[in-house]
Enzyme design. Structure first.
Site, PDB file in Angstrom:
ATOM      1  N   CYS A   1      33.494  33.377  38.846  1.00  0.00           N
ATOM      2  CA  CYS A   1      33.843  32.340  39.804  1.00  0.00           C
ATOM      3  C   CYS A   1      32.659  31.420  40.047  1.00  0.00           C
ATOM      4  O   CYS A   1      31.649  31.485  39.372  1.00  0.00           O
ATOM      5  CB  CYS A   1      34.274  32.981  41.128  1.00  0.00           C
ATOM      6  SG  CYS A   1      35.538  34.256  40.913  1.00  0.00           S
TER       7      CYS A   1
ATOM      8  N   ASP B   1      37.390  44.375  42.132  1.00  0.00           N
ATOM      9  CA  ASP B   1      36.023  44.892  42.166  1.00  0.00           C
ATOM     10  C   ASP B   1      35.244  44.323  43.351  1.00  0.00           C
ATOM     11  O   ASP B   1      34.235  44.900  43.766  1.00  0.00           O
ATOM     12  CB  ASP B   1      35.295  44.614  40.853  1.00  0.00           C
ATOM     13  CG  ASP B   1      35.259  43.135  40.488  1.00  0.00           C
ATOM     14  OD1 ASP B   1      36.091  42.368  40.994  1.00  0.00           O
ATOM     15  OD2 ASP B   1      34.395  42.749  39.662  1.00  0.00           O
TER      16      ASP B   1
END
Length: 618
Positions: free
Chosen positions: A2, A97
């Protein structure tokens, strides 16, 4: 994978959101912005890979609202950590995660990073103590920049997200040093833009009350391991580690693939993936996607070897013909998104990962890191001569390996008389030893550095401090410009620790570079690829381009008034002459053309990055 952005104290949404959106390419799937009182604002642009549902949304809060996290990267062993945390009483609402990372921080505090097998750049805000904890992965696979601007601390995945917080952009006082030392600035805090610093790899930090306290949490030299004494046992151990590294990196809720060159490293990676896919493990079964950059009619084309690999595995491949004219009109946009300088055009690499994305693949497992870790480059092999300790057979083997590893695509690498090679190297090394000179490295004072053999010391600096940090930066940009995540099995920290503990003879020997990789993965690969000695780098056929497809562009550029008046080009008139000679066919040397590109790049960078031009986010 990201893009992240954060400020302390907070930034109003109407100013923060446009800055965050400069990272749209890193996370086109969704975004989030969270402020805590007037203390902090954290932002996130999401590329959904694990838990693509809303439960994986970021920034993510802890259950008691005390902590807020924004995270870029992947924790590959999150399933194992999750099980460990569950035994300690933690419960989970998602399969992401990110939640595991946050709860690992709740359980182990700043020490949690030692639990992670992955790549990351993240920040966690503690509402009670008003502290910001920041960490970047061991080797700097995920980027992180920061700046102090008018009493505000700003951090982001790319420099461009920090630009809006400045009144105007200025070049760094180190700019001219950086453009001349392309491979040496990425591992420093120096940046091309004044006022911005690079957060160091393998470090964490706490920001509180206007002060950033940074500390190193990982040093490979502190993590060397006992290796088996016999080479055969070392091969078995390497194979075990590499297979597990690939297995962890095949965990994904989206389609995965590989950028396949036909060279040893990427071929070993996809061959390991194919072998693992025979079992029912906790990883993606949709992996059979190979993408090959093709340069028909040039020395850079490796599609023949790539097809050998895919035929051996019984899968297809997407061959991407690299035609610069298809994308050259986007060059300035690519420079803006790339942000930095490099010795070759980014077009081939960006085109390859564009094809990856267009074909529905979001994650690739690639072979990056093996050359630097295991001596895949020609020059590093000579360093083993000092370790051969005057043994005639070992010396001959090393010299043959050096001669046989000449790059097929580089005309400047010519075979040299072996006796002269040996004499020149050993005489220079002897003088350095007499003068007390040590291998250049920021860690050469570490007790364990002195325990490494000469060859390992050279590779240590290449891996941690010059070549690899630059390539990691580059491939993060090439892929993320196209919203693709790259995972690198060779850079699993367990493999790095293991290989750095091996003697030179396990890395080069028996006539081959990267010896242990070839022996470990040979059962899964076509022999023609496993035991191929020549090497082709992934670059641009720059001479061919300058004399054919791009000749008009180069001539137009170097005759432009803005170019001739540029302060970022050292000598515009001299460069104009050099480029003209190549374009007209009076000079066909690859190395000279590459140098011309390096000298021209600051001008293109100036037009695209420093000028403040606006490029579309989508």
């Amino acid at each position: 994978m990201c893009g992240i952005l954060g400020t302390v104290p907070y930034t109003p949404y109407d100013k923060f959101k446009p800055a965050l959106d400069t990272l749209y390419h890193r996370g086109p799937d969704s975004f989030g912005v969270e402020s805590v009182d007037h203390d902090v604002t954290l932002g996130h642009r999401r590329l959904s890979i694990l838990d693509v549902s809303e439960t994986g949304h970021q920034p993510m809060k802890s259950e008691n609202d005390r902590y807020l996290i924004t995270f870029n990267g992947e924790i590959y062993n999150f399933i194992e950590i999750k099980k460990e945390l569950a035994l300690k009483g933690h419960s989970f609402k998602s399969t992401s995660d990110t939640e595991v990372l946050l709860k690992a921080f709740l359980e182990w505090g700043e020490e949690c990073v030692h639990k992670f097998n992955g790549m990351w750049a993240f920040a966690i805000w503690d509402k009670e103590t008003k502290k910001l904890f920041i960490s970047r992965d061991r080797y700097g696979k995920k980027p992180l920049f920061y700046a102090q601007i008018n009493g505000q601390f700003v951090f982001a995945s790319e420099m461009k997200a920090i630009f809006p917080f400045f009144k105007q952009l200025e070049i760094s006082e180190d700019f001219h040093w950086m453009k001349k030392n392309i491979f040496f600035y990425e591992s420093t805090d120096k940046c091309l833009i004044k006022g911005i610093q690079r957060f160091p790899a393998g470090h964490s930090a706490v920001y509180k009350a206007g002060k950033l306290n940074t500390y190193r949490y990982h040093n490979t030299l502190d993590n060397l391991v006992e290796v088996p004494k016999s080479y055969d046992e070392q091969v078995e151990k390497f194979r075990e580690l590499f297979m597990d590294a690939c297995k962890l990196r095949m965990r994904s809720d989206v389609t995965i693939g590989t950028a396949l060159s036909g060279g040893l490293d990427s071929s070993a990676t996809i061959s390991a993936m194919a072998n693992l896919a025979k079992d029912n493990g906790s990883y993606s079964k949709d992996w059979q996607h190979a993408f090959v950059a093709s340069f028909p009619g040039t020395p850079l084309d490796e599609s023949y070897y790539a097809k050998k690999v895919t035929d051996n595995l019984g899968i297809g491949a997407t061959f991407v013909d690299i035609n610069p004219l298809q994308h050259w009109d986007k060059l300035e946009e690519y420079f803006y998104k790339f942000e930095d300088l490099y010795i070759t055009s980014p077009i081939p690499m960006i085109m390859l990962y564009e094809s990856v994305k267009k074909n529905g693949v979001t994650v690739t497992l690639d072979g990056h890191g093996a050359d630097e870790l295991l001596s895949g480059y020609q020059q590093g092999n000579l360093e083993a001569l000092w370790d051969a300790k005057l043994s005639p057979s070992k010396t001959k083997d090393i010299l043959n390996i050096y001669q046989d590893s000449i790059n097929e695509d580089k005309e400047q690498y010519k075979r040299t008389n072996s006796s002269k090679l040996y004499t020149d190297f050993m005489s220079k090394k002897t003088v350095k030893k007499i003068l007390g000179k040590t291998m250049p490295s920021i860690d050469n004072g570490h007790p364990n550095f002195k325990k490494l053999d000469n060859h390992a010391q050279y590779l240590y600096a290449m891996f941690h401090e010059n070549i690899l940090p630059t390539l990691l930066r580059n491939y993060d940009r090439y892929a993320m410009i196209n919203s693709v995540e790259i995972r690198m099995p060779f850079m699993d920290h367990r493999i790095v620790n293991f290989v750095n503990s091996l003697p030179y003879s396990s890395k080069i020997g028996g006539g081959y570079t990267k010896r242990i990789v070839r022996d470990a993965l040979d059962p899964y690969m076509p022999k023609e690829v496993t035991w191929r000695k020549s090497k082709i780098g992934f670059s641009s056929p720059i001479v061919n381009w300058m004399q054919n497809d791009l000749s008009d562009w180069f001539l137009s550029t170097i005759n432009d008034t803005d170019f001739l008046q540029s302060n970022l080009v050292s000598n515009p008139k001299d460069l104009q002459t050099k480029i003209t000679k190549i374009v007209k066919g009076e000079n066909n040397e690859f190395s000279d053309a590459q140098k011309c590109w390096s000298e021209l790049s600051p001008y293109i960078w100036e037009k695209s990055v420093l000028s403040g031009k606006s490029f579309p986010n989508k």
